[in-house]
Design a protein around this motif. Structure first.
Motif: not given
Length: 265
Positions: A41-65
């Protein structure tokens, strides 16, 4: 906190559970390596952090957004502050290297300057300087199809260095390079991160490179974080568990792997 994931899960359209309840906090200027077996899941995790993929569940914050609560335009502006290095950079074969590098700024330039750049490179010195850091300045006007796989990876890295993002995410950025060149390239990335307070997160198959160049190591298996530790605390026992039933790709190889079952979502 630059990157913050809370309870993030992701299932691909083919039904594969890529991430399972991932909690992760990475601060400004941190340098983190993600290791784990193929399909972890390494590539998937990076793509979630890059906002290229949206997680099905949970929250993501990047640079305060929270990117998925922004408008499409606001999210695109946020993405301009994130650099993503692909394992196989999507570079058109006939595109010139200088054009590929200068494309790093397309998210920050206006439409007029972006179109002008396609006809006539607008910043030759800047592109040359980025390539020089990776010993590729002599390829400035070459076509991408004339380069080797390792050279193409370095062009992809040069493009992100030219972009100058606040967050730099690298997915197997040195997989096509020999060990000496891979180590040098990671040194360039880590030095850039230190000098500019850039948050750097890289996925790596080569464990020895991760342990040598990154102070913090995350072990990922079956979409779950097995450990998140300083590099000095990542011992053979933890690597045995992480790579159970896998061949560890970093010398020296650990003892016979343990048989560990990791539950999926």
């Amino acid at each position: 906190m630059t990157l913050h994931l809370t309870g993030a899960s992701l299932t691909h359209s083919n039904g594969v559970h890529a991430l399972c309840d991932v909690d992760l906090r990475i601060g400004a200027g941190e340098q983190v390596a993600i290791i784990g077996p193929s399909g972890a899941g390494k590539s998937s995790l990076l793509n979630v952090l890059a906002t290229a993929l949206r997680p099905d569940r949970g929250e993501l914050q990047v640079l305060g957004h929270q990117p998925w609560r922004l408008s499409a335009h606001q999210r695109q502006r946020l993405r301009a502050r994130i650099g993503l290095v692909h394992q196989s950079p999507p570079l058109p074969p006939r595109q010139r290297v200088i054009t590929a590098v200068l494309a790093g700024k397309l998210g920050q330039w206006g439409l007029g300057r972006s179109l002008l750049n396609l006809l006539h490179p607008v910043d030759v010195p800047g592109a040359r300087a980025a390539l020089a850091r990776l010993d590729l300045s002599d390829k400035l006007f070459a076509q991408c199809q004339q380069l080797s796989g390792g050279q193409l990876q370095r062009v992809g890295i040069a493009r992100v260095l030219y972009q100058a993002p606040q967050v730099l995410l690298a997915d197997e950025p040195v997989s096509a390079m020999d060990p000496v060149l891979a180590g040098h390239t990671l040194s360039v990335l880590c030095r850039h991160a230190r000098e500019h307070n850039v948050t750097l997160v890289a996925s790596l198959h080569a464990v020895e490179l991760a342990l040598t160049h990154f102070p913090r190591i995350i072990g990922l298996r079956d979409g779950r974080i097995l450990f998140d530790l300083p590099a000095a605390d990542v011992d053979h026992e933890r690597l045995d568990t992480l790579y159970a039933n896998e061949q560890l790709q970093s010398p020296p190889a650990p003892p016979a792997p343990l048989s560990v079952q990791i539950p999926r979502c």
